[in-house]
Design a protein around this motif. Structure first.
Motif, short mmCIF file in Angstrom:
data_model
loop_
_atom_site.label_atom_id
_atom_site.label_comp_id
_atom_site.label_asym_id
_atom_site.label_seq_id
_atom_site.Cartn_x
_atom_site.Cartn_y
_atom_site.Cartn_z
N SER A 141 -20.11 -19.07 15.29
CA SER A 141 -21.30 -18.92 16.15
C SER A 141 -22.28 -20.08 15.95
CB SER A 141 -21.99 -17.59 15.85
OG SER A 141 -22.48 -17.57 14.51
N LYS A 142 -22.40 -20.57 14.70
CA LYS A 142 -23.34 -21.66 14.43
C LYS A 142 -22.74 -23.03 14.72
CE LYS A 142 -26.87 -21.34 12.81
NZ LYS A 142 -28.20 -21.20 13.43
N ALA A 143 -21.42 -23.17 14.51
CA ALA A 143 -20.77 -24.47 14.69
C ALA A 143 -19.43 -24.25 15.40
CB ALA A 143 -20.57 -25.15 13.34
N PRO A 144 -19.46 -24.06 16.70
CA PRO A 144 -18.22 -23.76 17.45
C PRO A 144 -17.22 -24.90 17.46
CG PRO A 144 -20.05 -24.12 18.95
CD PRO A 144 -20.65 -24.08 17.58
N GLY A 145 -17.66 -26.11 17.10
CA GLY A 145 -16.75 -27.25 17.14
C GLY A 145 -15.93 -27.44 15.89
N PHE A 146 -16.21 -26.70 14.81
CA PHE A 146 -15.42 -26.83 13.58
C PHE A 146 -13.97 -26.43 13.84
CE2 PHE A 146 -19.03 -26.16 10.23
CZ PHE A 146 -19.67 -27.28 10.73
N GLN A 147 -13.04 -27.16 13.22
CA GLN A 147 -11.62 -26.80 13.28
C GLN A 147 -11.30 -25.91 12.08
OE1 GLN A 147 -8.78 -29.94 14.37
NE2 GLN A 147 -10.50 -31.37 14.47
N HIS A 148 -10.96 -24.68 12.34
CA HIS A 148 -10.69 -23.74 11.25
C HIS A 148 -9.24 -23.87 10.79
CE1 HIS A 148 -14.43 -21.27 11.31
NE2 HIS A 148 -14.56 -21.92 12.46
N ILE A 149 -9.08 -23.82 9.49
CA ILE A 149 -7.76 -23.94 8.88
C ILE A 149 -7.58 -22.81 7.89
CG2 ILE A 149 -8.58 -25.50 7.05
CD1 ILE A 149 -5.86 -26.94 7.21
N GLY A 150 -6.40 -22.22 7.84
CA GLY A 150 -6.15 -21.08 6.96
C GLY A 150 -5.15 -21.41 5.87
N ARG A 151 -4.89 -20.42 5.07
CA ARG A 151 -3.88 -20.53 4.02
C ARG A 151 -2.53 -20.11 4.60
NH1 ARG A 151 -6.70 -23.29 -0.07
NH2 ARG A 151 -8.79 -22.38 -0.26
N LEU A 152 -1.61 -19.73 3.73
CA LEU A 152 -0.28 -19.32 4.17
C LEU A 152 -0.33 -17.85 4.60
CD1 LEU A 152 2.53 -20.61 4.45
CD2 LEU A 152 3.13 -19.56 2.28
N PHE A 153 -1.07 -17.60 5.67
CA PHE A 153 -1.15 -16.24 6.22
C PHE A 153 0.04 -16.01 7.14
CE2 PHE A 153 -5.94 -17.19 6.05
CZ PHE A 153 -5.99 -16.86 4.70
N THR A 154 0.21 -14.75 7.53
CA THR A 154 1.24 -14.45 8.52
C THR A 154 0.83 -15.02 9.88
OG1 THR A 154 0.22 -12.34 9.11
CG2 THR A 154 1.84 -12.33 7.30
N ILE A 155 1.82 -15.26 10.72
CA ILE A 155 1.52 -15.81 12.04
C ILE A 155 0.67 -14.83 12.84
CG2 ILE A 155 2.56 -16.55 14.22
CD1 ILE A 155 4.91 -17.62 12.62
N GLU A 156 0.89 -13.53 12.65
CA GLU A 156 0.08 -12.53 13.36
C GLU A 156 -1.38 -12.62 12.95
OE1 GLU A 156 2.87 -11.97 11.75
OE2 GLU A 156 4.25 -11.53 13.42
N ARG A 157 -1.64 -12.80 11.67
CA ARG A 157 -3.03 -12.91 11.21
C ARG A 157 -3.67 -14.20 11.71
NH1 ARG A 157 -5.23 -12.81 4.89
NH2 ARG A 157 -7.40 -13.36 5.41
N LYS B 240 -7.51 -16.68 15.37
CA LYS B 240 -7.59 -17.89 16.19
C LYS B 240 -7.58 -19.16 15.33
CE LYS B 240 -10.20 -15.47 19.78
NZ LYS B 240 -11.46 -15.43 20.57
N ILE B 241 -6.64 -19.19 14.41
CA ILE B 241 -6.47 -20.35 13.53
C ILE B 241 -5.16 -21.03 13.89
CG2 ILE B 241 -6.13 -21.08 11.14
CD1 ILE B 241 -7.81 -18.70 10.27
N THR B 242 -5.23 -22.32 14.13
CA THR B 242 -4.04 -23.09 14.55
C THR B 242 -3.62 -24.13 13.51
OG1 THR B 242 -5.44 -24.66 15.75
CG2 THR B 242 -4.56 -22.78 16.99
N ARG B 243 -4.24 -24.10 12.31
CA ARG B 243 -3.90 -25.01 11.23
C ARG B 243 -3.73 -24.21 9.94
NH1 ARG B 243 -5.41 -30.58 11.22
NH2 ARG B 243 -6.08 -31.33 13.25
N LYS C 240 9.56 -23.44 9.11
CA LYS C 240 10.01 -23.56 10.50
C LYS C 240 9.30 -22.60 11.45
CE LYS C 240 14.71 -25.26 9.64
NZ LYS C 240 16.16 -24.95 9.78
N GLU C 241 9.04 -21.38 10.98
CA GLU C 241 8.43 -20.40 11.87
C GLU C 241 7.01 -20.81 12.27
OE1 GLU C 241 8.00 -18.92 7.59
OE2 GLU C 241 9.45 -19.98 8.85
N TYR C 242 6.30 -21.53 11.39
CA TYR C 242 4.95 -21.99 11.72
C TYR C 242 5.00 -23.15 12.70
CZ TYR C 242 3.40 -19.01 7.91
OH TYR C 242 3.15 -17.92 7.11
N LYS C 243 5.96 -24.02 12.52
CA LYS C 243 6.11 -25.13 13.47
C LYS C 243 6.54 -24.60 14.84
CE LYS C 243 8.64 -27.29 10.40
NZ LYS C 243 9.54 -28.24 9.70
N ALA C 244 7.37 -23.58 14.85
CA ALA C 244 7.79 -22.99 16.12
C ALA C 244 6.62 -22.35 16.84
CB ALA C 244 8.90 -21.96 15.89
N ALA C 245 5.60 -21.88 16.08
CA ALA C 245 4.41 -21.26 16.68
C ALA C 245 3.33 -22.29 17.00
CB ALA C 245 3.86 -20.20 15.75
#
Length: 564
Positions: free
Chosen positions: A449-465, A470-473, A487-492
């Motif tokens: 909400s404060k910084a909509p332009g930040f690129q969010h990155i996660g840990r080794l979460f499941t693809i569903e999470r 809304k994390i693409t990294r 491979k499953e993350y690259k496929a997604a």
């Protein structure tokens, strides 16, 4: 009379074989045997050759019982040495862990490497000496000094292996990753070695077959016939002992490719682009980690982004520091030794800004190039920087920034507001928002909400999470490449950054695995790599195996199988 003639002929052939020994022709045989016995048995005086008590055995029962222990020590030390060499990417982390206990910064990893290397060389020497003595038909006697050392080697190697299995279990995945890179070359080398060995093995089996047939058709007394029947049985057993393992190893080498996978064996046109670099705490091999000098060196080396660690001071100033205390990377032991055990974020910024953060930097990484005198002087004068200073460097150079944000302790005044504090500092720096790769997992909704332009990155979460948040990294440990190369993350269509990649072979594996970026200490070396190491075009490996199968190995099977 026939027996006498055969005995004379046999003695002549034996004498001819001994006179034709290449060792006797080119060396002083007595000195050679004295050297072997001196190293193995600690008996350096010249002595007559002792004939073995049994025709097919060159040592006493006691030595035969102990020899498997020597072989065990050789295998344990060799496996441990291979393991430690292959985990060189973890050496700096190992030294840091030891520092936490010993409070002395040193190349403990190289000390351990040297010790293991000496043990492996020692056991290898004893095994080789024992083989040479057996080859010369000398009775073995391993001195009790050596026997004690062999037992110490077994105990020490077993203890170190237990530590690795118990406390460093994930590092074994590094061995699996190294085999993904080197396995094709090890396999080809093994096949080539077996092909070269096939002829000596085949000729030896033919020799044993001829000896067995000669003894089978000899006519002699009943007593000698029984003795020769026993010898014939031993010859047949020796044929099986030599030939069967050779064929089993050969069969295993044929089967191995069906159960192995190497991303470095692929078509050249399918190779992914070279991964980008994030400078881990800047460029810590060119300047003290988490200092302005280190980040500027990373920018000079063409880093795609800068990685750091952020903590909050007692007066709510975000600053850069990895360790929970200040002993390793500052001079706090000189300035305030009584408070050196305090956590970094329990000091005020006015005090933190006075500490020297570069005097410790001499050569924290083995193999790093020596600094110029100007860089050495600059390193000595480095201070702990604020987060805002890092953001200023990234803003001017248009570099991405990713950081670990440490949660303050419960009694810290910023315990509940540190996320908002850091977001505020970033926005005040005027850096473009898309250059911030936001790693902390807390309060993502507030950050968006404060910084909509930040690129969010996660840990080794499941693809569903990841999809739900809304994390693409993702930012993951390189050892997770062992599991299907992610491979499953690259496929997604998820962008992958792996840490910490310092060794060229590991970077090559990440490149072949189509990883998008890596976090590294060794940017100055990895940036010079223009093509993955150990890359193998798949059609070349297939051609090699077809040639071996069609030519040499068919000959091996034709010769060896009838003898068994």
């Amino acid at each position: 009379m026939d027996d006498i003639n055969r005995t004379e002929v046999g003695n002549e052939e034996t004498g001819r074989r001994e006179n034709n020994s290449w060792i006797k022709r080119h060396f002083n045989y007595e000195c050679y045997m004295t050297f072997l016995n001196g190293c193995y048995s600690c008996k350096w005086e010249a002595q007559q050759k002792k004939k073995p008590r049994h025709a097919l055995c060159c040592c006493s029962l006691r030595e035969r019982i102990f020899y498997p222990w020597l072989i065990m020590s050789f295998f344990l030390s060799t496996i441990l040495l291979f393991t430690w060499v292959e985990t060189s990417n973890e050496y700096n982390g190992f030294d840091w862990v030891v520092f936490l206990g010993a409070r002395i910064w040193f190349f403990w990893s190289l000390v351990l490497l040297s010790v293991i290397g000496i043990l492996a060389a020692y056991t290898t020497m004893l095994v080789v000496l024992g083989f040479l003595l057996c080859w010369e038909k000398n009775e073995l006697y391993l001195h009790w000094y050596h026997k004690i050392m062999v037992l110490i080697v077994i105990l020490l190697c077993s203890f170190l292996m237990w530590i690795l299995l118990t406390f460093w279990r994930e590092r074994w995945l590094t061995i699996g990753l190294s085999l993904q890179v080197f396995a094709p070359y090890i396999h080809l080398s093994s096949i080539s070695a077996m092909v070269l060995l096939s002829w000596p093995v085949a000729f030896y089996l033919i020799h044993l077959e001829g000896e067995a047939r000669m003894r089978r058709y000899q006519n002699t007394s009943e007593r000698r016939r029984n003795k020769w029947c026993t010898m014939l049985t031993k010859l047949r057993v020796l044929q099986v002992v030599v030939g069967l393992p050779f064929l089993l190893i050969l069969l295993c080498l044929y089967v191995v490719p069906f159960g192995t996978y190497s991303p470095c064996v692929q078509e050249k046109d399918k190779l992914a682009p070279k991964p980008d670099f994030f400078g881990h705490r800047g460029a810590p091999m060119l300047g003290p980690e988490n200092t302005i000098m280190s980040f500027e060196k990373a920018v000079e080396q063409g880093a795609h982004g800068l990685e750091s660690d952020v903590q909050i001071s007692l007066d709510e100033v975000p600053f850069l520091m990895h360790d929970y205390d200040l002993r390793r990377t500052t001079n706090i032991l000189e300035v305030m030794p009584n408070a050196s055990d305090e956590q970094s974020n329990f000091f005020y910024w006015d005090f933190l800004s006075t500490l020297n953060a570069g005097k410790w930097f001499i050569k924290p990484f083995f193999g790093m190039k020596p600094l110029s005198e100007a860089d050495r002087e600059r390193a000595r004068n480095q201070k702990i920087p604020k987060l805002s200073e890092l953001l200023e460097i990234a803003r001017k150079a248009k570099k991405k920034v990713i950081f670990d944000l440490y949660t303050p302790p419960r009694s810290h005044p910023s315990r509940s507001s540190y996320i908002r504090l850091v977001v505020s500092v970033i926005l005040d720096s005027k850096i473009e928002q898309h250059l911030i790769i936001w790693l902390p997992g807390s309060e993502r909704d507030y950050v968006r909400s404060k910084a909509p332009g930040f690129q969010h990155i996660g840990r080794l979460f499941t693809i569903e999470r990841l999809t739900k948040e809304k994390i693409t990294r993702i930012n993951v440990d390189y050892k997770n490449l062992f599991y299907n190369g992610l491979k499953e993350y690259k496929a997604a269509n998820i962008t992958i950054n792996v840490y910490l990649v310092n060794e060229p072979w590991l970077f090559s594996l990440a490149w072949c695995s189509s990883i998008h970026s890596v976090t590294t200490d060794n940017i100055q070396v990895l940036k010079e790599i223009n093509h993955p190491y150990y890359f193998m075009v798949s059609w070349l490996s297939r051609l090699f195996f077809q040639l071996l199968k069609s030519r040499d190995l068919c000959d091996i099977e034709d010769v060896a199988f009838p003898l068994l």
